[in-house]
Design a protein around this motif. Structure first.
Motif, PDB file in Angstrom:
ATOM      1  N   TYR A 131       9.268  -4.978   9.391  1.00  0.00           N
ATOM      2  CA  TYR A 131       9.694  -4.518   8.067  1.00  0.00           C
ATOM      3  C   TYR A 131      10.877  -5.340   7.554  1.00  0.00           C
ATOM      4  O   TYR A 131      10.924  -5.732   6.387  1.00  0.00           O
ATOM      5  CB  TYR A 131      10.072  -3.029   8.129  1.00  0.00           C
ATOM      6  N   ASP A 132      11.836  -5.607   8.448  1.00  0.00           N
ATOM      7  CA  ASP A 132      13.041  -6.334   8.028  1.00  0.00           C
ATOM      8  C   ASP A 132      12.818  -7.842   7.916  1.00  0.00           C
ATOM      9  O   ASP A 132      13.398  -8.495   7.061  1.00  0.00           O
ATOM     10  CB  ASP A 132      14.177  -6.080   9.024  1.00  0.00           C
TER      11      ASP A 132
ATOM     12  N   ARG B 149       9.965   4.637   2.553  1.00  0.00           N
ATOM     13  CA  ARG B 149       8.964   3.569   2.703  1.00  0.00           C
ATOM     14  C   ARG B 149       9.066   2.941   4.078  1.00  0.00           C
ATOM     15  O   ARG B 149       8.076   2.637   4.728  1.00  0.00           O
ATOM     16  CB  ARG B 149       9.163   2.498   1.623  1.00  0.00           C
ATOM     17  N   ARG B 150      10.299   2.772   4.523  1.00  0.00           N
ATOM     18  CA  ARG B 150      10.524   2.196   5.841  1.00  0.00           C
ATOM     19  C   ARG B 150       9.919   3.095   6.924  1.00  0.00           C
ATOM     20  O   ARG B 150       9.218   2.626   7.816  1.00  0.00           O
ATOM     21  CB  ARG B 150      12.036   2.058   6.062  1.00  0.00           C
ATOM     22  N   MET B 151      10.170   4.402   6.801  1.00  0.00           N
ATOM     23  CA  MET B 151       9.638   5.350   7.789  1.00  0.00           C
ATOM     24  C   MET B 151       8.117   5.356   7.756  1.00  0.00           C
ATOM     25  O   MET B 151       7.472   5.384   8.790  1.00  0.00           O
ATOM     26  CB  MET B 151      10.154   6.773   7.520  1.00  0.00           C
ATOM     27  N   LYS B 152       7.536   5.336   6.552  1.00  0.00           N
ATOM     28  CA  LYS B 152       6.070   5.335   6.435  1.00  0.00           C
ATOM     29  C   LYS B 152       5.493   4.082   7.071  1.00  0.00           C
ATOM     30  O   LYS B 152       4.473   4.121   7.754  1.00  0.00           O
ATOM     31  CB  LYS B 152       5.649   5.374   4.959  1.00  0.00           C
TER      32      LYS B 152
ATOM     33  N   ASP C 286      13.671   3.705  -0.436  1.00  0.00           N
ATOM     34  CA  ASP C 286      13.655   2.638   0.566  1.00  0.00           C
ATOM     35  C   ASP C 286      13.459   3.205   1.966  1.00  0.00           C
ATOM     36  O   ASP C 286      12.642   2.729   2.741  1.00  0.00           O
ATOM     37  CB  ASP C 286      14.976   1.861   0.530  1.00  0.00           C
ATOM     38  N   GLU C 287      14.261   4.256   2.257  1.00  0.00           N
ATOM     39  CA  GLU C 287      14.221   4.834   3.602  1.00  0.00           C
ATOM     40  C   GLU C 287      12.863   5.471   3.888  1.00  0.00           C
ATOM     41  O   GLU C 287      12.307   5.317   4.974  1.00  0.00           O
ATOM     42  CB  GLU C 287      15.367   5.848   3.763  1.00  0.00           C
TER      43      GLU C 287
ATOM     44  N   ALA D 282       0.816  -1.210   0.000  1.00  0.00           N
ATOM     45  CA  ALA D 282       0.000   0.000   0.000  1.00  0.00           C
ATOM     46  C   ALA D 282       0.852   1.265   0.000  1.00  0.00           C
ATOM     47  O   ALA D 282       0.392   2.333  -0.378  1.00  0.00           O
ATOM     48  CB  ALA D 282      -0.932  -0.004   1.208  1.00  0.00           C
ATOM     49  N   ILE D 283       2.117   1.167   0.448  1.00  0.00           N
ATOM     50  CA  ILE D 283       2.959   2.374   0.510  1.00  0.00           C
ATOM     51  C   ILE D 283       4.126   2.267  -0.458  1.00  0.00           C
ATOM     52  O   ILE D 283       5.258   2.556  -0.132  1.00  0.00           O
ATOM     53  CB  ILE D 283       3.505   2.631   1.925  1.00  0.00           C
TER      54      ILE D 283
END
Ligand code: HEC
Ligand code: HEC
Length: 236
Positions: free
Chosen positions: A131-132, A78-81, A75-76, A69-70
């Motif tokens: 996430y990871d 998307r990770r924060m979102k 990359d960074e 969805a995001i």
């Protein structure tokens, strides 16, 4: 009046930013926290296990569809979102916010707010872990490895999965008896297969004196135990 408005804007900007800049969650163990705080409803396995009576979608599924969805951004970003959403949702769940499709929402019901049970900082650690961990590329690798293993003969599957050869073939018998030595020992023993299966399933100690005890491999299925015992006895 003008001044107050600017003040408000600055305040809002910093208030939003603290979310992303506060890195104190990085010292927390997200995996452990997820197990303690989320696993009563969400299955945490990777690959996921699903059951008919599950209380919530598995974390793998949750992570995958939120990531989809995001999609936009670096990359960074998307990770924060992702971390922003996942650290907010459990405290303030709502039908509007949920990325769950309507049918699934109806099936599971809305997630009850976890306010008071988990802190924002803990949620960030959990989100970062999710996430990871639940990664499509990793999943593909695991599935490929599984299907590669499944095509091997049963005894080979055991050798590969449990790395038996590290102790029993390599290193010239320094860590454990060589498979061919075990075969020789049992050469004229009518109960060899049963004894070998027992040693693998329940562990072995004191039979060879030279070595430390071997742990029990309790989760190897019967069929594979038979196959590996047969293979060991054939070694010369
Ligand atoms: C009492 C059961 C329960 C617990 C405990 C629980 N959840 Fe949930 N969770 C659900 C259910 C049910 C859903 C699916 C419905 C929904 O999206 O609200 C869900 C959905 C979610 C979603 C997905 C929302 C979306 O848009 O698809 C996230 C993220 C989530 N949970 C995170 C967590 C985290 C993190 C924890 C641990 C701190 C946790 N949950 C603990 C029941 C629970
Ligand atoms: C960390 C090293 C290690 C690994 C890994 C290991 N073993 Fe062992 N194994 C040993 C040692 C050491 C002994 C001897 C213990 C003793 O003295 O009784 C042993 C004993 C045995 C025996 C019994 C020998 C006898 O005389 O009855 C069998 C059979 C065996 N291992 C098979 C396996 C298989 C199959 C695997 C993989 C699933 C495996 N081992 C993995 C170290 C290891």
């Amino acid at each position: 009046m003008h001044k107050i408005a600017i003040f408000a804007v600055i305040f809002l900007l910093t208030a939003c930013n603290t979310g992303s800049e506060d890195k104190s969650y990085e010292s927390l163990d997200g995996g452990k926290l997820a197990k303690a705080k989320c696993s009563s409803c969400h299955n945490l396995d990777f690959p996921a296990r699903t059951t008919d009576d599950e209380k919530a979608p598995p974390f793998y599924t949750v992570t995958h569809h939120i990531k989809q969805a995001i999609e936009a951004g670096t990359d960074e970003e998307r990770r924060m979102k992702f971390i922003d959403f996942v650290s907010d949702y459990p405290l303030h769940p709502s039908v509007e916010k949920s990325y769950c499709d309507k049918q699934s929402l109806k099936f599971y019901g809305l997630m009850p707010s976890q306010k008071g049970k988990v802190t924002k900082t803990e949620l960030k650690a959990i989100a970062s872990y999710m996430y990871d961990t639940y990664d499509q590329k990793k999943l593909l690798e695991i599935m490929q490895e599984r299907s590669r293993l499944a095509k091997l003969p049963l005894y080979e599957q055991v050798l590969e999965k449990y790395k038996c050869k590290i102790c029993h073939s390599y290193g010239g018998g320094k860590v454990g008896p060589l498979f061919k030595q075990i075969a020789k020992k049992y050469k004229n023993d009518a109960n060899a297969t049963a004894k070998i299966i027992d040693a693998i399933k329940n562990g072995s100690k004191g039979k060879w004196h030279l070595y430390a005890p071997m742990k029990a491999y309790k989760d190897i299925p019967k069929k594979k135990l038979k196959a590996i015992a047969k293979w060991i006895l054939e070694q010369k």
